[in-house]
Design a protein around this motif. Sequence first.
Motif, PDB file in Angstrom:
ATOM      1  N   GLY A 160       0.851  -1.195   0.000  1.00  0.00           N
ATOM      2  CA  GLY A 160       0.000   0.000   0.000  1.00  0.00           C
ATOM      3  C   GLY A 160       0.878   1.233   0.000  1.00  0.00           C
ATOM      4  O   GLY A 160       1.796   1.334   0.821  1.00  0.00           O
ATOM      5  N   VAL A 165      -7.708  -2.663   8.880  1.00  0.00           N
ATOM      6  CA  VAL A 165      -7.944  -4.081   8.617  1.00  0.00           C
ATOM      7  C   VAL A 165      -7.267  -4.930   9.702  1.00  0.00           C
ATOM      8  O   VAL A 165      -7.814  -5.921  10.160  1.00  0.00           O
ATOM      9  N   GLN A 186      -7.546   6.920   0.195  1.00  0.00           N
ATOM     10  CA  GLN A 186      -8.957   7.324   0.270  1.00  0.00           C
ATOM     11  C   GLN A 186      -9.255   8.195   1.475  1.00  0.00           C
ATOM     12  O   GLN A 186     -10.361   8.691   1.611  1.00  0.00           O
ATOM     13  N   ILE A 240     -10.539  -0.705  -5.088  1.00  0.00           N
ATOM     14  CA  ILE A 240      -9.307   0.078  -5.081  1.00  0.00           C
ATOM     15  C   ILE A 240      -8.184  -0.623  -5.836  1.00  0.00           C
ATOM     16  O   ILE A 240      -7.834  -1.752  -5.547  1.00  0.00           O
ATOM     17  N   CYS A 284      -5.588   0.005  -9.800  1.00  0.00           N
ATOM     18  CA  CYS A 284      -5.478   0.779 -11.042  1.00  0.00           C
ATOM     19  C   CYS A 284      -6.850   0.984 -11.657  1.00  0.00           C
ATOM     20  O   CYS A 284      -7.153   2.046 -12.205  1.00  0.00           O
ATOM     21  N   GLY A 323     -10.267  -5.978  -8.386  1.00  0.00           N
ATOM     22  CA  GLY A 323      -8.989  -6.499  -8.882  1.00  0.00           C
ATOM     23  C   GLY A 323      -8.642  -7.842  -8.256  1.00  0.00           C
ATOM     24  O   GLY A 323      -9.256  -8.261  -7.267  1.00  0.00           O
ATOM     25  N   ASP A 324      -7.657  -8.503  -8.808  1.00  0.00           N
ATOM     26  CA  ASP A 324      -7.296  -9.833  -8.293  1.00  0.00           C
ATOM     27  C   ASP A 324      -6.760  -9.744  -6.870  1.00  0.00           C
ATOM     28  O   ASP A 324      -7.167 -10.502  -5.983  1.00  0.00           O
ATOM     29  N   SER A 325      -5.867  -8.797  -6.636  1.00  0.00           N
ATOM     30  CA  SER A 325      -5.312  -8.684  -5.285  1.00  0.00           C
ATOM     31  C   SER A 325      -6.401  -8.288  -4.287  1.00  0.00           C
ATOM     32  O   SER A 325      -6.488  -8.822  -3.185  1.00  0.00           O
ATOM     33  N   THR A 326      -7.246  -7.360  -4.711  1.00  0.00           N
ATOM     34  CA  THR A 326      -8.317  -6.880  -3.839  1.00  0.00           C
ATOM     35  C   THR A 326      -9.310  -7.998  -3.532  1.00  0.00           C
ATOM     36  O   THR A 326      -9.841  -8.096  -2.420  1.00  0.00           O
ATOM     37  N   HIS A 339      -7.870  -9.982  -0.852  1.00  0.00           N
ATOM     38  CA  HIS A 339      -7.715  -9.161   0.354  1.00  0.00           C
ATOM     39  C   HIS A 339      -8.981  -9.181   1.206  1.00  0.00           C
ATOM     40  O   HIS A 339      -8.971  -9.629   2.352  1.00  0.00           O
ATOM     41  N   THR A 393      -0.555  -7.300  -8.610  1.00  0.00           N
ATOM     42  CA  THR A 393      -1.062  -6.182  -7.828  1.00  0.00           C
ATOM     43  C   THR A 393      -0.394  -4.948  -8.425  1.00  0.00           C
ATOM     44  O   THR A 393       0.759  -4.652  -8.122  1.00  0.00           O
ATOM     45  N   MET A 425      -1.360  -1.394  -8.959  1.00  0.00           N
ATOM     46  CA  MET A 425      -1.352  -0.005  -8.485  1.00  0.00           C
ATOM     47  C   MET A 425      -0.202   0.291  -7.544  1.00  0.00           C
ATOM     48  O   MET A 425       0.398   1.354  -7.571  1.00  0.00           O
ATOM     49  N   THR A 426       0.109  -0.659  -6.688  1.00  0.00           N
ATOM     50  CA  THR A 426       1.110  -0.421  -5.659  1.00  0.00           C
ATOM     51  C   THR A 426       2.519  -0.778  -6.122  1.00  0.00           C
ATOM     52  O   THR A 426       3.448  -0.739  -5.323  1.00  0.00           O
ATOM     53  N   ASN A 431       0.387 -11.881  -6.101  1.00  0.00           N
ATOM     54  CA  ASN A 431      -0.767 -12.235  -5.276  1.00  0.00           C
ATOM     55  C   ASN A 431      -1.124 -13.695  -5.554  1.00  0.00           C
ATOM     56  O   ASN A 431      -0.532 -14.312  -6.444  1.00  0.00           O
TER      57      ASN A 431
HETATM   58  C1  LIG Z   1      -6.625  -1.590   3.272  1.00  0.00           C
HETATM   59  C2  LIG Z   1      -5.832  -1.184   2.106  1.00  0.00           C
HETATM   60  N1  LIG Z   1      -4.677  -1.801   1.888  1.00  0.00           N
HETATM   61  C3  LIG Z   1      -3.921  -1.464   0.820  1.00  0.00           C
HETATM   62  C4  LIG Z   1      -4.327  -0.484  -0.021  1.00  0.00           C
HETATM   63  C5  LIG Z   1      -3.453  -0.071  -1.127  1.00  0.00           C
HETATM   64  N2  LIG Z   1      -3.870  -0.541  -2.429  1.00  0.00           N
HETATM   65  C6  LIG Z   1      -4.448   0.279  -3.278  1.00  0.00           C
HETATM   66  S1  LIG Z   1      -4.725  -0.457  -4.725  1.00  0.00           S
HETATM   67  C7  LIG Z   1      -4.057  -1.887  -4.223  1.00  0.00           C
HETATM   68  C8  LIG Z   1      -3.851  -3.082  -5.074  1.00  0.00           C
HETATM   69  C9  LIG Z   1      -4.841  -3.369  -6.015  1.00  0.00           C
HETATM   70  O1  LIG Z   1      -4.425  -4.484  -6.738  1.00  0.00           O
HETATM   71  P1  LIG Z   1      -5.441  -5.224  -7.659  1.00  0.00           P
HETATM   72  O2  LIG Z   1      -6.713  -5.420  -6.937  1.00  0.00           O
HETATM   73  O3  LIG Z   1      -4.804  -6.455  -8.183  1.00  0.00           O
HETATM   74  O4  LIG Z   1      -5.727  -4.181  -8.833  1.00  0.00           O
HETATM   75  P2  LIG Z   1      -4.703  -3.563  -9.917  1.00  0.00           P
HETATM   76  O5  LIG Z   1      -4.069  -2.377  -9.319  1.00  0.00           O
HETATM   77  O6  LIG Z   1      -3.751  -4.632 -10.268  1.00  0.00           O
HETATM   78  O7  LIG Z   1      -5.561  -3.180 -11.058  1.00  0.00           O
HETATM   79  C10 LIG Z   1      -3.624  -1.779  -2.937  1.00  0.00           C
HETATM   80  C11 LIG Z   1      -2.970  -2.838  -2.244  1.00  0.00           C
HETATM   81  C12 LIG Z   1      -5.545   0.158   0.258  1.00  0.00           C
HETATM   82  N3  LIG Z   1      -6.006   1.155  -0.484  1.00  0.00           N
HETATM   83  N4  LIG Z   1      -6.270  -0.216   1.321  1.00  0.00           N
END
Ligand SMILES: Cc1ncc(C[n+]2csc(CCOP(=O)(O)OP(=O)(O)O)c2C)c(N)n1
Lengths: 613, 196
Positions: free
Chosen positions: A36, A92, A123, A395, A397, A438-441, A444, A470, A472-473, A478
């Motif tokens: 993050g 979290v 956010q 949350i 990209c 997203g996949d990581s989300t 999560h 993942t 955006m970060t 993942n």
């Molecule tokens: C609780 C929390 N943890 C971490 C983040 C930071 N964060 C923002 S976007 C993101 C990753 C998103 O990855 P993914 O869902 O795979 O989508 P992509 O960016 O690959 O499109 C993270 C970890 C956040 N906003 N909130």
Amino acid sequence: MLLDNKPGLVELLMGNQAVVRGALEAGVGVACTYPGTPASEIGDTFAKYSIAANSYYWEYATNEKVAFETALAGSWSNLRSIVSMKHVGINVAADALLSMTYGGSVAGLVLAVGDDPSCFSSQNEQDSRNYARFGMFPCMEPSSPQETKDMVKDAFALSESFRLPVMIRQTTRSAHCSGNVEYGPIPEQRNEVVFTKDKLHKAVLPSHAYQLHPDLIARFQSLRDFICDSPWTRMSLKGPFGIIANGLTGNYVKESLHYENLEDISFLHLGITYPLPEKSLLTFIQHCDTVLVVEELDPITEETLKRIAFDNNVQVKIHGKDVLPSTYEFNTRIIHDAIMNTLPKTPTISFKGESLPEASKMPPRFPVLCPGCPHRSTFYAIRKADPKGIYPSDIGCYTLGIQPPLNAVDTCVCMGASIGVGSALAHFNKENVFATIGDSTFFHTGLPALVNALWNKSNVNIILVDNSITAMTGQQPNPSCGLNSVFEKIETPIYPEKIAEAMGVQFIRVINPLKIKESIEVFKEAAAFKDGPSFIVSRAPCCMLKGFQKKTPVSIDTKACIGCKICTSKFSCPALIWDETTKHPIVDHDLCNGCEACIEVCPSGAIVEGKEQ
Amino acid sequence: MKEFNIVMCGVGGQGTVLASKIIAQTAIRKSMNTRVGETHGMSQRGGTVISHVRIGSEVYGALIPEAQGDCMLAFEPVESLRYMNYIRKGAYIVLNEHPIVPTSVNAGMATYPSFEEVKKELQRATDNIIHTDASKIATETGGIISLNMVILGMFSQIPTCPFSAEDLKQSIEELVKPKFVELNLAAFDKGTTVLH
Ligand SMILES: Cc1ncc(C[n+]2csc(CCOP(=O)(O)OP(=O)(O)O)c2C)c(N)n1
Ligand code: SF4
């Protein structure tokens, strides 16, 4: 190099890298994270050096709560442990964090957190010091990468003295600031792994928690006294005007005093910003007649200071949020102005630069989805399939799908909320609901919400935008992308569609979003399916993925082009640039990835496959 | 030298991060103190970016206070305007003439100013503007990826630059992957030949 065991060596390190160096110098045995911004580079640096260092257990966890629990288990196993996350990640992890303090940690436990005043990539602007207050554990705030390294090292020892987790609070500014760091030694030995059974301290049953709470308060009290004598509490008593500042903001104070040649100012520079060194604060206000408290975001120091002044009948004028904002990050100009106004003194230096040109000369440049990003195609297809739908999102990209002309994101609150909010929206509203995640989300916090949607029979259409990373970060692995925590290929990725299938979701499809026409059909079919949630995995790799193969850029058949502008003004790939003179698009060959999604967007067949040159 | 502040600005992905690292690395080798404040995260997706590079014996925060920039390295014309409040009167500006048109312009929501307009605005702050199509030079040499090297080459030639071209080149050799060093140095050298 970060792993060099060469005390005295000076290298350029970013705040986040300095966290890692400090942990190595403390003999860290366990490191983990959920990425993050602005904390991501901490985990990424641990990942990068994990194999070469061969001295700590390392993992990218699926979310911050699991990451925190991993570090807690490390501490309980007598290994110095560190976990990193962004500020909202603590929300979290909070369930574990706010209860484990009762029984306490064993080996040093450090929570490195990145706050984000000014919301550069978050956010909200929540101030993590509130968690230190809430959970009764210390918070340290460095003012430079050198201090970050030294503080992290000290934090492990502090944690062990009071059996409490220690928070290292950086902000976007400090986490992403680089500077000179002088290395200390890295110990050869790690602690021996031992898990001592101790139910009272490791199982906070109601009866145990009841018994332990007074002990927590007692530990906290002694911590308070300890902090007054800590070298991180830096007090210089001079004139009657005093300034108290936290970590990084102390730099802005020093810089203002330096530029103004002000030497007769008392200064208390806090390195440990929670709990506050109350005896030192009392000495300070007894010495001064006016005090300015400089802290970004919440008035935590200011309120404590006012309480101390009240309790001790000290006559002192305390300024804080009356002259400084509670929002956004500070800078030297803001602090300089506040000092000049409260002293008061006529400034000798101006931090007002040349005025900016009028806005019309500076076209806004918002962050955009990359050229060829599969998310753009998914959003375009969703909107084509149902322009009247409701589009809860999440949350990552893909949140950038909120921007015109895509307009395919209606809500975004916190990770996982696309499915949580989306499945409920589908209960209440007549429109079709398309939730993108997203996949990581998904891993999560999306998973429990999917179970809930299925169990409570919501007709939400869940679209998992799976770009195999993942993104955006900054490209962390993942569970579904086929890499482990050190980026080695694994045989058994955990596929979301298999999870959905095992749960009993009835409508499951896997699509390639770059095939826009097919995608539109699948989304229409999903919307028509009204027997519980539909689950569509929209899978194509992120263009920033390591090893991503660019293909030949597309070409424009100018004879076929009817000048409708759909490709630039509706699809809006940055690689297609509208040329007003010819009334046709131009392909930017540096930007175009040759994903060819736009070919299906053009109604007149004017965008064609590119030819190898 | 007490402090020398370099404002580096451009568009996410243009290579400002490496360029600032090369300057900071050079400063550290010269036993100076350094602070580099960077933009990461969301804005790296083609958004506007600024790096604050501060070197010298007395550097404090990671941010250059407004009007304290001694020089600006602008990787993109419009981005130079966005941050012109950060430089001192008479500061040197190294300016790439090559625009990256933002999607806001593409979608018809805004217009992009002419280079002459950009220059005129900057001249309110300084006449010391060195400009060229650095993107073109980069593309012809090591590819657009070496734009940051062309800009650094130009930087090495401004009269107030605290470092020699050789100093900076040494850092390039230290920081760039070995197989790319030659191309990057070639791009840097091209930058050094840009005339005022
Ligand atoms: C609780 C929390 N943890 C971490 C983040 C930071 N964060 C923002 S976007 C993101 C990753 C998103 O990855 P993914 O869902 O795979 O989508 P992509 O960016 O690959 O499109 C993270 C970890 C956040 N906003 N909130
Ligand atoms: S980094 Fe990947 S996921 Fe993010 S916008 Fe670019 S291509 Fe899309």
